[in-house]
Scaffold this motif. Structure first.
Motif, PDB file in Angstrom:
ATOM      1  N   ASN A  45       0.684  -1.306   0.012  1.00 50.53           N
ATOM      2  CA  ASN A  45      -0.100   0.046  -0.205  1.00 50.53           C
ATOM      3  C   ASN A  45       1.045   1.279  -0.124  1.00 50.53           C
ATOM      4  N   ALA A  46       2.032   1.196   0.756  1.00 52.05           N
ATOM      5  CA  ALA A  46       3.022   2.195   0.673  1.00 52.05           C
ATOM      6  C   ALA A  46       4.388   1.939   1.018  1.00 52.05           C
ATOM      7  N   SER A 132      -2.181   5.076   9.500  1.00 52.35           N
ATOM      8  CA  SER A 132      -2.422   4.940   8.185  1.00 52.35           C
ATOM      9  C   SER A 132      -1.359   4.111   7.420  1.00 52.35           C
ATOM     10  N   HIS A 133      -1.243   3.717   6.195  1.00 46.74           N
ATOM     11  CA  HIS A 133      -0.557   2.744   5.436  1.00 46.74           C
ATOM     12  C   HIS A 133       1.070   3.680   5.517  1.00 46.74           C
ATOM     13  N   GLU A 134       0.645   5.149   4.920  1.00 43.17           N
ATOM     14  CA  GLU A 134       1.519   6.115   4.765  1.00 43.17           C
ATOM     15  C   GLU A 134       2.582   6.394   6.140  1.00 43.17           C
ATOM     16  N   VAL A 326       4.354  12.779   0.888  1.00 49.97           N
ATOM     17  CA  VAL A 326       3.889  11.691   0.185  1.00 49.97           C
ATOM     18  C   VAL A 326       3.841  11.718  -1.192  1.00 49.97           C
ATOM     19  N   ALA A 328       2.991  10.202  -5.460  1.00 48.23           N
ATOM     20  CA  ALA A 328       2.246   9.186  -6.223  1.00 48.23           C
ATOM     21  C   ALA A 328       3.378   7.862  -6.607  1.00 48.23           C
ATOM     22  N   VAL A 349       7.571   9.438   1.573  1.00 45.20           N
ATOM     23  CA  VAL A 349       6.679   8.069   1.399  1.00 45.20           C
ATOM     24  C   VAL A 349       6.264   8.114   0.040  1.00 45.20           C
ATOM     25  N   LYS A 351       3.051   6.460  -1.819  1.00 43.84           N
ATOM     26  CA  LYS A 351       1.585   5.868  -1.956  1.00 43.84           C
ATOM     27  C   LYS A 351       1.572   4.890  -3.320  1.00 43.84           C
ATOM     28  N   SER A 353      -0.917   1.987  -3.286  1.00 42.49           N
ATOM     29  CA  SER A 353      -2.390   1.520  -3.900  1.00 42.49           C
ATOM     30  C   SER A 353      -3.091   1.877  -2.322  1.00 42.49           C
ATOM     31  N   ASP A 354      -4.578   1.917  -2.656  1.00 42.60           N
ATOM     32  CA  ASP A 354      -5.584   1.741  -1.592  1.00 42.60           C
ATOM     33  C   ASP A 354      -5.521   0.537  -0.861  1.00 42.60           C
ATOM     34  N   THR A 355      -6.321   0.675   0.422  1.00 43.97           N
ATOM     35  CA  THR A 355      -6.396  -0.518   1.308  1.00 43.97           C
ATOM     36  C   THR A 355      -7.030  -1.692   0.636  1.00 43.97           C
TER      37      THR A 355
END
Length: 361
Positions: A45-46, A132-134, A326, A328, A349, A351, A353-355
């Motif tokens: 995810n990150a 958060s994943h980030e 963060v 892309a 960081v 990112k 993908s989404d969860t």
């Protein structure tokens, strides 16, 4: 073996060779599990960048005759969702954070949509729901390094009445956790940073004294604090051998550049007269300390301990995890450029993908 195409950033030799490509990690049912160490398959995810990610890509060995010239994945720190946990306690759907020390193994780097991690040289634990994943992606390497530093000087500091430690580079990603852990032990801390990070060090990290390396003579200002130990998160020799110090540990070594590998590897870097001199002086300091002829000295590597990551989960709130920026997935090169400025406060960081596991096999 059945595989699933995955977008990834790979390199051949050096950071300039970084390119977005397609890798082919195994499907869930094809993850290595027999006659080998446990492997896990993770939807990333990150991921978070560290100087060592650049240093691994810049290793001279990639350019030697006979070296692996195939595209190699990169980046150590990750947060993601388990596709399959293999022979570990992790299960499909678990959200985890962790790191690997061999991101260049086939489909083993975190700057990818899907990665397979060999747990012989990786560590991962379940992610707290409130992170958060980030945020989670930026914890593992720097926390484990900070924890290793503090543990390495603890017996020297705790044996004193003053309990004072200097952390060089307190606003760096590793430095801030080192300060936090030192303060939790009740130690008094002086740290160095540029003036623009003074407020962060004093107001947020609650250091006892701050030294602005852009305006002050660092050695004199740190010695005035009379630390019992020095933890060096930036490199160089400016505070080696302070009269009050009984223990000096560095995560970098004598070098100050960001492009070549730091840490214990610098003990064995004999390529060129300057590197040979630095390596020799590091060995001399280590030997003198070992035999009681001066300050105890070492260059240390992080400890890959799951229990230390569990401690991070119990210690850190989301606000304690500082993210500088963060980016892309498509802007990975810009993320590396930000890291390479040396001016990031906290983690850079990416990112990815989404969860959730939608679209995975």
């Amino acid at each position: 073996m059945a595989t699933t195409p995955s977008k990834a950033w790979t390199f051949t030799a050096g950071l300039p060779s970084l390119t977005q490509t397609t890798t082919h990690p195994p499907r869930a049912g094809e993850v290595k599990s027999v006659f080998t160490t446990p492997h896990i398959l993770v939807k990333i995810n990150a991921c978070a960048l560290n100087p060592v990610d650049i240093q691994i890509m810049n290793l001279p060995s990639w350019r030697l005759p006979g070296a692996n010239s195939k595209p190699k994945t990169c980046v150590c720190d990750f947060s993601g969702t388990v596709i399959t946990g293999g022979r570990t306690e992790l299960k499909r759907g678990d959200e985890v954070f962790g790191m690997t020390i061999k991101p260049f193994e086939e489909t083993g780097g975190a700057l990818a949509e899907v990665a397979q991690f060999n747990m012989a040289h990786s560590v991962a634990v379940k992610k707290p729901r409130e992170w958060s994943h980030e945020k989670a992606a930026g914890v593992c390497l720097v926390w484990l390094t900070a924890k290793s530093c503090v543990e390495s000087v603890a017996k020297f500091v705790d044996a004193t009445a003053s309990k004072r430690v200097a952390v060089l580079g307190g606003s760096s990603a590793t430095g801030m956790y080192t300060v936090m852990l030192a303060k939790q032990r009740g130690w008094k801390v002086v740290t160095t940073s540029s003036g623009r990070n003074r407020e962060f060090c004093v107001e947020t990290l609650k250091v006892d004294e701050h030294v602005d390396y852009t305006k002050q003579t660092v050695r004199a200002a740190v010695q005035k604090f009379a630390p019992d130990a020095v933890i060096d998160c930036v490199g160089g020799t400016e505070c080696v051998g302070l009269p009050s110090s009984k223990r000096y540990v560095s995560i970098v070594g004598d070098k100050t550049g960001r492009s070549s590998m730091g840490g214990p590897a610098t003990y064995y870097d004999f390529l060129g007269p300057f590197a040979l001199y630095r390596a020799t002086m590091q060995w001399v300091r280590w030997a003198r300390g070992q035999y009681g002829y001066g300050e105890s000295y070492d260059i240390i590597l992080l400890g890959m301990k799951k229990e230390w990551l569990e401690e991070a989960k119990a210690t850190l709130t989301p606000d304690d995890i500082v993210v500088d920026s963060v980016f892309a997935f498509e802007d990975a090169k810009k993320a590396f450029e930000r890291l390479d400025t040396g001016r990031a406060r906290g983690k850079v960081v990416i990112k990815i993908s989404d969860t959730g596991l939608s679209g995975t096999v």
